[in-house]
Design a protein around this motif. Sequence first.
Motif, PDB file in Angstrom:
ATOM      1  N   TYR A  21       0.851  -1.180   0.000  1.00  0.00           N
ATOM      2  CA  TYR A  21       0.000   0.000   0.000  1.00  0.00           C
ATOM      3  C   TYR A  21       0.884   1.226   0.000  1.00  0.00           C
ATOM      4  CZ  TYR A  21      -4.344  -2.489   0.418  1.00  0.00           C
ATOM      5  OH  TYR A  21      -5.420  -3.272   0.150  1.00  0.00           O
ATOM      6  N   VAL A  40      -7.037   4.766   5.427  1.00  0.00           N
ATOM      7  CA  VAL A  40      -7.251   3.849   6.546  1.00  0.00           C
ATOM      8  C   VAL A  40      -7.155   2.419   6.033  1.00  0.00           C
ATOM      9  CG1 VAL A  40      -8.927   3.060   8.267  1.00  0.00           C
ATOM     10  CG2 VAL A  40      -8.787   5.484   7.682  1.00  0.00           C
ATOM     11  N   LEU A  41      -6.479   1.569   6.757  1.00  0.00           N
ATOM     12  CA  LEU A  41      -6.405   0.156   6.387  1.00  0.00           C
ATOM     13  C   LEU A  41      -6.491  -0.680   7.651  1.00  0.00           C
ATOM     14  CD1 LEU A  41      -5.818  -2.013   4.171  1.00  0.00           C
ATOM     15  CD2 LEU A  41      -3.431  -1.846   4.860  1.00  0.00           C
ATOM     16  N   ARG A  42      -7.607  -1.374   7.805  1.00  0.00           N
ATOM     17  CA  ARG A  42      -7.732  -2.277   8.958  1.00  0.00           C
ATOM     18  C   ARG A  42      -7.086  -3.599   8.572  1.00  0.00           C
ATOM     19  NH1 ARG A  42     -13.120  -1.269  12.399  1.00  0.00           N
ATOM     20  NH2 ARG A  42     -11.748  -2.361  13.847  1.00  0.00           N
ATOM     21  N   GLU A  43      -6.107  -3.981   9.350  1.00  0.00           N
ATOM     22  CA  GLU A  43      -5.295  -5.137   8.969  1.00  0.00           C
ATOM     23  C   GLU A  43      -4.568  -5.650  10.196  1.00  0.00           C
ATOM     24  OE1 GLU A  43      -4.277  -7.976   7.337  1.00  0.00           O
ATOM     25  OE2 GLU A  43      -5.036  -6.707   5.722  1.00  0.00           O
ATOM     26  N   TYR A  60      -0.745 -11.485   2.852  1.00  0.00           N
ATOM     27  CA  TYR A  60      -1.611 -12.646   2.662  1.00  0.00           C
ATOM     28  C   TYR A  60      -0.909 -13.751   1.891  1.00  0.00           C
ATOM     29  CZ  TYR A  60      -5.844 -10.362   4.256  1.00  0.00           C
ATOM     30  OH  TYR A  60      -6.797  -9.757   5.002  1.00  0.00           O
ATOM     31  N   TYR A 110     -15.355   5.075  13.988  1.00  0.00           N
ATOM     32  CA  TYR A 110     -14.681   6.319  13.632  1.00  0.00           C
ATOM     33  C   TYR A 110     -15.477   7.046  12.564  1.00  0.00           C
ATOM     34  CZ  TYR A 110     -12.752   3.294   9.909  1.00  0.00           C
ATOM     35  OH  TYR A 110     -12.600   2.410   8.875  1.00  0.00           O
ATOM     36  N   SER A 112     -10.388  -7.095  -0.340  1.00  0.00           N
ATOM     37  CA  SER A 112      -9.418  -6.011  -0.203  1.00  0.00           C
ATOM     38  C   SER A 112      -9.844  -4.982   0.830  1.00  0.00           C
ATOM     39  CB  SER A 112      -9.255  -5.314  -1.556  1.00  0.00           C
ATOM     40  OG  SER A 112     -10.515  -4.821  -1.994  1.00  0.00           O
ATOM     41  N   ASP A 132     -12.544  -2.959   0.240  1.00  0.00           N
ATOM     42  CA  ASP A 132     -13.250  -1.894  -0.476  1.00  0.00           C
ATOM     43  C   ASP A 132     -14.739  -2.205  -0.607  1.00  0.00           C
ATOM     44  OD1 ASP A 132     -10.960  -0.138  -1.455  1.00  0.00           O
ATOM     45  OD2 ASP A 132     -10.309  -2.120  -2.128  1.00  0.00           O
ATOM     46  N   GLU A 149     -13.393   2.133   2.008  1.00  0.00           N
ATOM     47  CA  GLU A 149     -12.157   1.389   1.800  1.00  0.00           C
ATOM     48  C   GLU A 149     -11.578   1.022   3.163  1.00  0.00           C
ATOM     49  OE1 GLU A 149      -9.174   3.935   0.050  1.00  0.00           O
ATOM     50  OE2 GLU A 149      -9.064   5.176   1.836  1.00  0.00           O
ATOM     51  N   GLY A 150     -10.585   0.156   3.141  1.00  0.00           N
ATOM     52  CA  GLY A 150      -9.788  -0.095   4.338  1.00  0.00           C
ATOM     53  C   GLY A 150     -10.431  -1.006   5.374  1.00  0.00           C
ATOM     54  N   LEU A 151     -11.503  -1.704   5.024  1.00  0.00           N
ATOM     55  CA  LEU A 151     -12.105  -2.615   6.003  1.00  0.00           C
ATOM     56  C   LEU A 151     -11.260  -3.892   6.079  1.00  0.00           C
ATOM     57  CD1 LEU A 151     -15.845  -2.164   4.962  1.00  0.00           C
ATOM     58  CD2 LEU A 151     -14.552  -0.911   6.694  1.00  0.00           C
ATOM     59  N   HIS A 152     -11.399  -4.578   7.195  1.00  0.00           N
ATOM     60  CA  HIS A 152     -10.575  -5.761   7.435  1.00  0.00           C
ATOM     61  C   HIS A 152     -11.314  -7.005   6.929  1.00  0.00           C
ATOM     62  CE1 HIS A 152      -7.453  -7.582  10.448  1.00  0.00           C
ATOM     63  NE2 HIS A 152      -7.405  -8.153   9.267  1.00  0.00           N
TER      64      HIS A 152
END
Lengths: 372, 499
Positions: A187, A195-198, A240, A280, B60, B62, B78-81
């Motif tokens: 990314y 935002v990236l939930r990971e 992944y 959020y 992804s 999105d 975007e950005g969900l787990h």
Amino acid sequence: MIQLHLRKRGAPGRPRAGIALTLTFVAALGVAYSAAARSVTLRAAPGLRYDQLRFAVTPGEVVSLELENADEMAHNVVIVKPGKRVEVIQAAQAMGADGVARHFNPNTEAVIAATVVVAPDETARIEFLAPEVEGVYPYVCTFPGHGALMYGAMYVTRDPLPPLETDPNIPERFQARTTEALDSNVYVPGNRARVLREFMPDAGPAAIAVALPGGVNYCWDAGACRFRYAWAGGFVDIGYHKADGPAELLGDVFYRSRVPFPVSFGQDPQEDSEVEFLGYRLVHFHPEFRYRVDGVEVRELIQSASGGRGLEFVYTIPEPPDTVVYRVDGVGEVSVSSPTGEFVDGALMMDAERARQFSVVIEQESLLEGLE
Amino acid sequence: MIRNIYLIGCLLGMGFPVSAAAESGVSYELSPVETPARVNGKVGGLSFAPSGRLAACFHSGDVFFLNPETGVWAQFAEGLHEPLGILALSDEEAIVVQRPEVTRLEDVDGDGWADIYETLSDDYGMSGNYHEFAFGPAVGADGSLFISLNTASNGAGIFDELRGEFLKMGRPGRMYSCVPYRGWTLRVNADGSLEPWASGFRSPNGIGFDLENRLFVTDNQGDWLGANHVYHVEKGEFYGHVASLVWRPDVHESALNWPLERLDKMRRRPAFVLPHGELSNSPTQPIPFPAGAKFGPFSGQLLIGEMNHEKLIRAMPEVVGGRVQGAAVAFHEGHGMRKGSHRMVWGPEGDLWIGHTYRDRGWVGGQGIQRMRWTGVAPMEVQWMRLTADGFELDFTKALSARPSSHNFAIERFYFEYHTAYGSDRFGVSPVAVETVSLSEDRKTARLTLDELKPGYVYKLTVSSDVVSADGKVVEHPTLYYTLNALLDGTTGAPQFSQ
């Protein structure tokens, strides 16, 4: 090595320096414009954008450009020479207090034309001659904080425009990703917050990674309801394809919080606060986290500070108890300060009034030394 | 006003051409739907908003809305787990189930992007194990939401920091449940609290209600599952995978070493057993056929997605001895159906939208979206397979040309063992003789009497190609699997364990 400098910045009790300007300029109504001019209307829309990502004019023609402000914030439009968008944004930002009076138009050689700053629901019109040299001339809002996102491309050309979705001259968030990028797990930080939930290293499993414009990133833990660490450089590579383990940071961590929980209430705060994550809200793509600490709602917005080398934490507690204590303890060569008050033994003690909204800035020390 | 529009050249293929289907006799037609160019088309969820726009979430993280009229996708979030389910409430609001929580997304400023990411519920544990997926939401008749939580896999460890209570005794096992409610289905209450609903699931990547408001959950062959299962889920019940029992208040200990007989007695059996490798390898979402014959003559039945095969599965529930059981059969096998059918939703025009997925680690599947339309031509199929006192009754979708003989049906019964090991061989395999066959006056229903009917077995029935409809068609999917948990008089029973 733990080297934490706590430093006061700004006078205690001074309200946070926010941009809360009420601009009611009368738009340039008196400017006559040619009936034969190319007429272009740009509308400033919510979400820091113009409704048009690009438009085309022919070399040398008269352009009559109208800016309608349909947003709740003030905006302008500055048309600049090819490749000069960032330079002009910085020049406008450097105008400081002078900027308001001069409509954040730095009036440098790079500026071709500019409107005044237009208040919400107001309109401004300018007329200018399109450049004789064909090219892509960015237009941008130079109101501080807007330019990184709010821009577009004026094509001076007689040719058809390239496909919109792959046009590199429109803001990144409106571009389609290239095919190669689809299979990439890397990314890349863009010109807006992401935002990236990971799964993240050194955090609980309900982690949230956030890339801020300028290359500073942080990890926030939605399980523990607190900021975990910040790193500079690239964002993350999600693995992944490897072992479904945590993402890999593509930069260096410069600060790691290690306090059990930073916000507490009362003179004698309890050790184990009960926290509940509420979600959020995006503010210009920045997440403002919401959570409850021992039943009290707290909002936390983290922004880039010090030109991308630090973080500003803005806390809002709509209904604060009488005493709110904010504690900082972490690992990293940083300085910590707050315009709200002075840290004493790593703690910022606030009454309810101050705790309603306060901010804390964490800056990388090495950068400060470089500046001094 | 310009939204975040990605122009996808998918205007073609959106509308179905008026084809020569009726003439060619094809019952169902598939057409591709382009997915947004900027994401990998691994579909985690599909849902139509009341406006007719399709919401889709992708692995992804999105979320996009598709305007089916124009074929234009607009990004919403975007950005969900790893979101694996979505419910569109309107063009501005949706509920997604992502790994860490059930989240409500809303665009409040009208720019097309969700601004609000409200955590509706996150009251369950996460160990950081990659296999701890969260599935749903299924919507009950009263509007309540149901989710299901995957157990963790011993193919990977857990994080040092967890979310939720850690139970060490929940850690052993091939698929394990060391944090709360792994291997459970749960109800999301209006106040956001989670109500543990039923336990005993391994990898429940399919949760949905049928038209009678019965909750069905699919589960994948593995430890404790000799084959793939479809359960009719009722509150408080246990469905067989032992790891989750550690979170049941009346158990609260590891049941891994309990005697099999005790566990077997305690568990609810699957309504449908889908033999592994034959009918299914990895079942996904169940979705009921619509009321009325809008998608062929199968109202009252379920369609189920399948990861590894180029087909769907059709299940025919009936209530016997107070419990749901019945037959399952392949649906539309081949014919260009992609593998990895993962999520399904009925479109406003009555067609079925199928989202496909795969996952890295070599998990089989496909990607993208396909749209399936019924041409109005009834396929030649066994419409219903029902239990009788002494055999089975088969309704065909078309009248038969002649009364079949007992040689036109091959029946074999077997069972899969319930045990801790992965999968199961077939046990008690035996052919079952068809004694008599009679045909109804309208030639559409055949009654078969069998030599024996034993509860606890799967009855595999194959209709020979000598059985043809009056218009000369053979049965398209001639092999059916009836899960005989109970006889018509309610008698249940289990084969003796070989262990």
